[in-house]
Scaffold this motif. Structure first.
Motif, PDB file in Angstrom:
ATOM      1  N   THR A  84       0.831  -1.204   0.000  1.00 51.38           N
ATOM      2  CA  THR A  84       0.000   0.000   0.000  1.00 51.38           C
ATOM      3  C   THR A  84       0.866   1.255   0.000  1.00 51.38           C
ATOM      4  O   THR A  84       2.033   1.222   0.391  1.00 51.38           O
ATOM      5  CB  THR A  84      -0.917   0.074   1.252  1.00 51.38           C
ATOM      6  N   CYS A  85       0.278   2.364  -0.455  1.00 53.89           N
ATOM      7  CA  CYS A  85       0.937   3.665  -0.406  1.00 53.89           C
ATOM      8  C   CYS A  85       1.036   4.100   1.049  1.00 53.89           C
ATOM      9  O   CYS A  85       0.048   4.045   1.776  1.00 53.89           O
ATOM     10  CB  CYS A  85       0.119   4.679  -1.198  1.00 53.89           C
ATOM     11  N   ALA A  86       2.234   4.526   1.474  1.00 51.67           N
ATOM     12  CA  ALA A  86       2.420   4.945   2.863  1.00 51.67           C
ATOM     13  C   ALA A  86       1.693   6.260   3.126  1.00 51.67           C
ATOM     14  O   ALA A  86       1.315   6.557   4.255  1.00 51.67           O
ATOM     15  CB  ALA A  86       3.906   5.075   3.179  1.00 51.67           C
ATOM     16  N   GLY A  87       1.465   7.049   2.068  1.00 49.43           N
ATOM     17  CA  GLY A  87       0.836   8.352   2.251  1.00 49.43           C
ATOM     18  C   GLY A  87      -0.678   8.262   2.375  1.00 49.43           C
ATOM     19  O   GLY A  87      -1.257   8.800   3.316  1.00 49.43           O
ATOM     20  N   CYS A  88      -1.345   7.570   1.441  1.00 45.69           N
ATOM     21  CA  CYS A  88      -2.810   7.609   1.409  1.00 45.69           C
ATOM     22  C   CYS A  88      -3.468   6.253   1.618  1.00 45.69           C
ATOM     23  O   CYS A  88      -4.687   6.174   1.714  1.00 45.69           O
ATOM     24  CB  CYS A  88      -3.288   8.224   0.087  1.00 45.69           C
ATOM     25  N   GLY A  89      -2.671   5.190   1.665  1.00 49.53           N
ATOM     26  CA  GLY A  89      -3.260   3.878   1.930  1.00 49.53           C
ATOM     27  C   GLY A  89      -3.797   3.162   0.700  1.00 49.53           C
ATOM     28  O   GLY A  89      -4.320   2.051   0.809  1.00 49.53           O
ATOM     29  N   VAL A 123       5.332   5.649  -8.174  1.00 53.22           N
ATOM     30  CA  VAL A 123       4.581   6.856  -7.810  1.00 53.22           C
ATOM     31  C   VAL A 123       3.101   6.509  -7.629  1.00 53.22           C
ATOM     32  O   VAL A 123       2.465   5.968  -8.540  1.00 53.22           O
ATOM     33  CB  VAL A 123       4.715   7.951  -8.906  1.00 53.22           C
ATOM     34  N   CYS A 124       2.543   6.839  -6.461  1.00 52.77           N
ATOM     35  CA  CYS A 124       1.143   6.502  -6.182  1.00 52.77           C
ATOM     36  C   CYS A 124       0.191   7.243  -7.129  1.00 52.77           C
ATOM     37  O   CYS A 124       0.298   8.449  -7.307  1.00 52.77           O
ATOM     38  CB  CYS A 124       0.809   6.850  -4.731  1.00 52.77           C
ATOM     39  N   ASP A 125      -0.747   6.493  -7.731  1.00 57.24           N
ATOM     40  CA  ASP A 125      -1.739   7.083  -8.646  1.00 57.24           C
ATOM     41  C   ASP A 125      -2.593   8.139  -7.947  1.00 57.24           C
ATOM     42  O   ASP A 125      -2.983   9.133  -8.536  1.00 57.24           O
ATOM     43  CB  ASP A 125      -2.726   6.005  -9.154  1.00 57.24           C
ATOM     44  N   LYS A 126      -2.918   7.887  -6.691  1.00 58.25           N
ATOM     45  CA  LYS A 126      -3.888   8.723  -5.985  1.00 58.25           C
ATOM     46  C   LYS A 126      -3.270  10.002  -5.435  1.00 58.25           C
ATOM     47  O   LYS A 126      -3.841  11.077  -5.556  1.00 58.25           O
ATOM     48  CB  LYS A 126      -4.512   7.943  -4.806  1.00 58.25           C
ATOM     49  N   CYS A 127      -2.098   9.883  -4.769  1.00 57.97           N
ATOM     50  CA  CYS A 127      -1.585  11.038  -4.028  1.00 57.97           C
ATOM     51  C   CYS A 127      -0.195  11.469  -4.493  1.00 57.97           C
ATOM     52  O   CYS A 127       0.345  12.463  -4.009  1.00 57.97           O
ATOM     53  CB  CYS A 127      -1.560  10.739  -2.526  1.00 57.97           C
ATOM     54  N   GLY A 128       0.417  10.732  -5.437  1.00 56.24           N
ATOM     55  CA  GLY A 128       1.749  11.113  -5.906  1.00 56.24           C
ATOM     56  C   GLY A 128       2.867  10.725  -4.959  1.00 56.24           C
ATOM     57  O   GLY A 128       4.039  11.015  -5.224  1.00 56.24           O
TER      58      GLY A 128
HETATM   59 ZN    ZN Z   1      -0.978   7.446  -2.224  1.00 54.71          ZN
END
Ligand code: ZN
Ligand code: AP5
Length: 217
Positions: free
Chosen positions: A129-134, A149-154
């Protein structure tokens, strides 16, 4: 409403609970998330739970019930809850029935997510999972559109659960069959059991669950 999502690791309990939360304004209560938070915070419960979780076993009923009782006492759960990963043992199910009866409530529905064991190992073992937004990703099924690079939050940091490897996933699956699957009969006897084919796509499962929730609540 008090909804229970029953199912082995990787069945999609967390994925679906978050979707139901958005759609119906219910609160997702994941004992797995609560325990991981306790481990990260280094509380006494967390310290006791850490090794058991990393080995894929079940944390003691005493610790789990303590954490859950505390959470159920908070005001935001009034609207209704989705229990994700709880109860997992006969003792937990009985404690929940008693706790609800005390407040004049009962389980609205226990929904069993039915899946294939081998597919579950694959779903769990590649997950991160993305550490920033989950946002959830998977080594085989779902990469970020731009690598790293996370699709949702970068965000560019990702994390993996300590128990998401094939060996531990097998131990978790065994614990499910030995200790949690018998609860299907418990809720059948109470007349609140629903089942759903959770091998279908995430959206198909969500549609099926949505109809059940509309019907029972
Ligand atoms: Zn994210
Ligand atoms: P917990 O955190 O509850 O983990 P789990 O039950 O093993 O469940 P997972 O989170 O692995 O799977 P999930 O069903 O939520 O699937 P997800 O939606 O993520 O528990 C962890 C540990 O904590 C336990 O082992 C135990 O030690 C302890 N614990 C927790 N509660 C306890 C309790 N009550 N008593 C004692 N101990 C307790 O989906 C998985 C993956 O598949 C994702 O990548 C997702 O994108 C993908 N996916 C989901 N649905 C689909 C689909 N339909 N098609 C394709 N891919 C899908």
């Amino acid at each position: 409403a008090v909804l229970i999502l029953l199912g082995p690791p990787g069945a999609g309990k967390g994925t679906q609970a978050r979707m139901l939360e958005e759609r119906f304004g219910l609160v997702q209560l994941s004992t797995g998330d609560m325990l991981r938070a306790a481990v990260a915070a280094g509380t006494p419960s967390g310290l006791a739970a850490k090794a058991v979780m990393e080995a894929g076993g079940l944390v003691s009923d005493e610790i789990v019930l303590g954490i859950l009782r505390e959470r159920l006492g908070q005001p935001d759960v009034k609207a209704g809850v989705i229990l994700d990963g709880f109860p997992r043992t006969a003792a937990q199910a009985e404690a929940l029935d008693k706790l609800l009866a005390y407040g004049g409530q009962r389980v609205t529905a226990a929904i069993s997510l039915e899946v294939d064991d081998e597919a579950m190992i694959a779903r769990v073992a590649g997950r991160y999972t993305c550490a920033g937004c989950g946002e959830g990703y998977h080594d085989d099924f779902k990469h970020p559109e731009t690598a790293g690079v996370c699709d949702k939050c970068g965000g560019t940091e990702f994390k993996r659960r300590a128990d998401d490897n094939a060996e531990t996933a097998r131990a978790r699956l065994e614990a499910y069959h030995a200790q949690t699957a018998p609860l299907i009969a418990h809720y059948g006897a109470l007349g609140v059991l629903e089942t759903i084919d959770a091998m279908a796509s995430i959206d198909t499962v969500a549609t099926g669950l949505g109809s059940i929730v509309e019907r029972v609540s």
